[in-house]
Enzyme design. Structure first.
Site, PDB file in Angstrom:
ATOM      1  N   ASP A  25       0.647  -1.302   0.402  1.00 54.12           N
ATOM      2  CA  ASP A  25      -0.083   0.081   0.042  1.00 54.12           C
ATOM      3  C   ASP A  25       1.128   1.200  -0.334  1.00 54.12           C
ATOM      4  O   ASP A  25       1.701   0.978   0.844  1.00 54.12           O
ATOM      5  CB  ASP A  25      -0.854  -0.024   0.958  1.00 54.12           C
ATOM      6  CG  ASP A  25      -2.022   0.857   0.967  1.00 54.12           C
ATOM      7  OD1 ASP A  25      -2.091   1.967   0.144  1.00 54.12           O
ATOM      8  OD2 ASP A  25      -3.320   1.321   1.620  1.00 54.12           O
ATOM      9  N   GLY A  26       0.226   2.653  -0.544  1.00 59.29           N
ATOM     10  CA  GLY A  26       1.141   3.741  -0.243  1.00 59.29           C
ATOM     11  C   GLY A  26       1.929   4.071  -1.737  1.00 59.29           C
ATOM     12  O   GLY A  26       1.802   5.440  -1.971  1.00 59.29           O
ATOM     13  N   ARG A  29       0.387   7.624  -3.070  1.00 57.86           N
ATOM     14  CA  ARG A  29       0.662   8.500  -2.075  1.00 57.86           C
ATOM     15  C   ARG A  29       2.021   9.421  -2.486  1.00 57.86           C
ATOM     16  O   ARG A  29       2.932  10.128  -2.298  1.00 57.86           O
ATOM     17  CB  ARG A  29       0.317   8.250  -0.857  1.00 57.86           C
ATOM     18  CG  ARG A  29      -0.848   9.153  -0.181  1.00 57.86           C
ATOM     19  CD  ARG A  29      -0.917   8.161   1.115  1.00 57.86           C
ATOM     20  NE  ARG A  29      -1.427   6.348   0.979  1.00 57.86           N
ATOM     21  CZ  ARG A  29      -1.811   5.797   1.955  1.00 57.86           C
ATOM     22  NH1 ARG A  29      -0.726   5.986   2.944  1.00 57.86           N
ATOM     23  NH2 ARG A  29      -2.114   4.394   1.957  1.00 57.86           N
ATOM     24  N   GLU A  72     -11.715  -5.220  -5.578  1.00 60.96           N
ATOM     25  CA  GLU A  72     -12.363  -4.080  -5.688  1.00 60.96           C
ATOM     26  C   GLU A  72     -11.808  -2.987  -6.322  1.00 60.96           C
ATOM     27  O   GLU A  72     -12.095  -1.619  -6.758  1.00 60.96           O
ATOM     28  CB  GLU A  72     -12.396  -3.400  -4.124  1.00 60.96           C
ATOM     29  CG  GLU A  72     -13.984  -3.997  -2.791  1.00 60.96           C
ATOM     30  CD  GLU A  72     -13.377  -4.933  -2.833  1.00 60.96           C
ATOM     31  OE1 GLU A  72     -12.444  -5.713  -2.602  1.00 60.96           O
ATOM     32  OE2 GLU A  72     -14.297  -6.042  -2.558  1.00 60.96           O
ATOM     33  N   ASN A  73     -10.606  -3.116  -6.765  1.00 59.41           N
ATOM     34  CA  ASN A  73      -9.517  -2.520  -7.802  1.00 59.41           C
ATOM     35  C   ASN A  73     -10.159  -1.941  -8.739  1.00 59.41           C
ATOM     36  O   ASN A  73      -9.584  -1.108  -9.252  1.00 59.41           O
ATOM     37  CB  ASN A  73      -8.195  -3.013  -7.859  1.00 59.41           C
ATOM     38  CG  ASN A  73      -7.382  -2.554  -6.463  1.00 59.41           C
ATOM     39  OD1 ASN A  73      -6.598  -3.533  -5.515  1.00 59.41           O
ATOM     40  ND2 ASN A  73      -7.914  -1.946  -5.169  1.00 59.41           N
ATOM     41  N   TRP A  74     -11.665  -3.257  -9.603  1.00 59.46           N
ATOM     42  CA  TRP A  74     -11.936  -2.920 -10.874  1.00 59.46           C
ATOM     43  C   TRP A  74     -12.498  -1.711 -11.277  1.00 59.46           C
ATOM     44  O   TRP A  74     -12.592  -0.867 -11.658  1.00 59.46           O
ATOM     45  CB  TRP A  74     -13.149  -3.516 -11.084  1.00 59.46           C
ATOM     46  CG  TRP A  74     -12.204  -5.352 -11.573  1.00 59.46           C
ATOM     47  CD1 TRP A  74     -12.384  -5.976 -10.338  1.00 59.46           C
ATOM     48  CD2 TRP A  74     -11.661  -5.155 -12.144  1.00 59.46           C
ATOM     49  NE1 TRP A  74     -11.806  -7.360 -10.625  1.00 59.46           N
ATOM     50  CE2 TRP A  74     -11.253  -6.511 -12.185  1.00 59.46           C
ATOM     51  CE3 TRP A  74     -10.931  -4.923 -13.240  1.00 59.46           C
ATOM     52  CZ2 TRP A  74     -10.033  -7.752 -12.913  1.00 59.46           C
ATOM     53  CZ3 TRP A  74      -9.767  -5.505 -14.808  1.00 59.46           C
ATOM     54  CH2 TRP A  74     -10.066  -6.858 -14.107  1.00 59.46           C
ATOM     55  N   GLU A 205      -0.700 -12.468  13.115  1.00 59.72           N
ATOM     56  CA  GLU A 205      -0.119 -10.902  14.160  1.00 59.72           C
ATOM     57  C   GLU A 205      -0.368  -9.629  13.132  1.00 59.72           C
ATOM     58  O   GLU A 205      -0.035 -10.474  11.571  1.00 59.72           O
ATOM     59  CB  GLU A 205       1.411 -11.413  14.422  1.00 59.72           C
ATOM     60  CG  GLU A 205       1.282 -12.218  15.267  1.00 59.72           C
ATOM     61  CD  GLU A 205       1.216 -12.051  16.754  1.00 59.72           C
ATOM     62  OE1 GLU A 205       1.459 -10.979  17.243  1.00 59.72           O
ATOM     63  OE2 GLU A 205       0.923 -12.827  17.382  1.00 59.72           O
TER      64      GLU A 205
HETATM   65  C1  FPP Z   1      -2.508  -0.181  -2.865  1.00 52.45           C
HETATM   66  O1  FPP Z   1      -2.114   1.100  -2.810  1.00 52.45           O
HETATM   67  C2  FPP Z   1      -1.774  -0.232  -4.142  1.00 52.45           C
HETATM   68  C3  FPP Z   1      -1.958  -1.098  -5.543  1.00 52.45           C
HETATM   69  C4  FPP Z   1      -3.784  -1.409  -5.522  1.00 52.45           C
HETATM   70  C5  FPP Z   1      -1.114  -2.419  -6.865  1.00 52.45           C
HETATM   71  C6  FPP Z   1      -0.404  -2.640  -5.648  1.00 52.45           C
HETATM   72  C7  FPP Z   1       0.529  -3.904  -7.525  1.00 52.45           C
HETATM   73  C8  FPP Z   1       1.342  -3.595  -7.259  1.00 52.45           C
HETATM   74  C9  FPP Z   1       2.837  -2.813  -5.977  1.00 52.45           C
HETATM   75  C10 FPP Z   1       2.733  -3.965  -8.068  1.00 52.45           C
HETATM   76  C11 FPP Z   1       2.992  -4.957  -8.267  1.00 52.45           C
HETATM   77  C12 FPP Z   1       3.029  -5.598  -9.218  1.00 52.45           C
HETATM   78  C13 FPP Z   1       3.897  -6.731  -9.601  1.00 52.45           C
HETATM   79  C14 FPP Z   1       4.398  -7.499 -10.910  1.00 52.45           C
HETATM   80  C15 FPP Z   1       3.178  -8.323  -9.121  1.00 52.45           C
HETATM   81  P1  FPP Z   1      -2.607   2.947  -3.498  1.00 52.45           P
HETATM   82  O2  FPP Z   1      -2.112   2.832  -4.787  1.00 52.45           O
HETATM   83  O3  FPP Z   1      -3.809   2.408  -3.076  1.00 52.45           O
HETATM   84  O4  FPP Z   1      -2.219   3.364  -1.908  1.00 52.45           O
HETATM   85  P2  FPP Z   1      -2.468   5.018  -1.561  1.00 52.45           P
HETATM   86  O5  FPP Z   1      -3.561   4.854  -0.887  1.00 52.45           O
HETATM   87  O6  FPP Z   1      -1.441   5.756  -1.642  1.00 52.45           O
HETATM   88  O7  FPP Z   1      -3.256   5.745  -2.893  1.00 52.45           O
END
Ligand code: FPP
Length: 237
Positions: A25-26, A29, A72-74, A205
């Site tokens: 996550d992050g 940001r 939910e990311n869709w 944990e």
């Molecule tokens: C959440 O951060 C992150 C995601 C929804 C995507 C995570 C995916 C990757 C790091 C790519 C992985 C790649 C492979 C090849 C497996 P956010 O975008 O919601 O961050 P925010 O909360 O700061 O907006």
């Protein structure tokens, strides 16, 4: 082994989580702070995923599940979804062309197949098959994954098989991964599960950090593992 500085041997942890979960996550940001589009954060985040999965392999963690794309990311903007799918695609092509680069890691994709591009599904299957005989860390990449859906699917498949009532063991056996998750790492300051490994996290944990995923390093992973070593786990007993 260095005399000064931190030890780099896997033996540095007396107890390791058997199954580790990581919520990446992050990214958004991180990008915003730099005046970049959110997609730039995901790109760096993908490199961090590769680095941290290798480190889990070096440390000898048996299984690690990375949350890469939720059901939910869709709802996210089209451009962001396309970038994420492209990153999965690039990772799979890279893995195909350079199988050695991922070391002894086994890769498995967990999540709903429905809605995913057929080419991506084909590459996912190839990567799973090509790494299946390896004996190192099992890296689960959760793509189009939702914990509630996973449980509902498990129950539905038991019903379809004629079950009138189900036990926790029946459900566990039908999940993408049956292994209880020992430790869940969530960077970026958020402290929630977000539909990740709902069943498997019954006795997890949790370890949180303010570091944003694109800045997450092996040192942060080690900090989480050091903390985990000290936890007194009682499993309700
Ligand atoms: C959440 O951060 C992150 C995601 C929804 C995507 C995570 C995916 C990757 C790091 C790519 C992985 C790649 C492979 C090849 C497996 P956010 O975008 O919601 O961050 P925010 O909360 O700061 O907006």
């Amino acid at each position: 082994m260095a005399i000064f500085g931190r030890k780099s041997s896997p033996a540095e942890f007396s107890v390791l989580p058997r199954h580790l979960g990581i919520i990446m996550d992050g990214n958004g940001r991180w990008a915003k702070k730099r005046g970049l589009p959110r997609t730039a954060g995901h790109k760096v985040g993908a490199d961090v995923f590769k680095k941290i999965s290798k480190e889990c392999g070096r440390l000898g963690i048996e299984e690690v599940t990375f949350y890469a794309f939720s059901t939910e990311n869709w709802k996210r903007p089209k451009e962001e979804i396309e970038t994420l799918m492209r990153l999965f695609y690039d990772y799979l092509i890279e893995a195909k062309n350079d199988l050695q680069a991922s070391g002894d890691i086994r890769v498995r994709f967990i999540g709903e197949k429905e809605g995913m591009h057929p080419k991506l599904l084909e590459l996912m299957r190839d990567a799973e098959q090509e790494t299946a005989s390896r004996t190192g860390t099992l890296v689960n990449v959760a793509v189009n994954y939702g914990g509630r859906q996973e449980i509902a699917d498990a129950v539905n498949s038991l019903i379809a098989a004629g079950k009138k009532s189900v036990t926790p063991e029946d459900i566990s056996a039908k999940l993408f991964t049956s292994a209880d998750c020992d430790l869940i790492i969530r960077p970026s300051g958020e402290q929630r599960l977000s539909n990740f490994l709902l069943w498997q996290s019954a006795y997890s944990e949790f370890w949180y950090s303010d570091v944003l995923w694109p800045d997450f390093t092996e040192k942060d992973l080690h900090a989480a593992l050091s903390d985990f070593e000290k936890r007194n786990r009682r499993f309700g007993g």
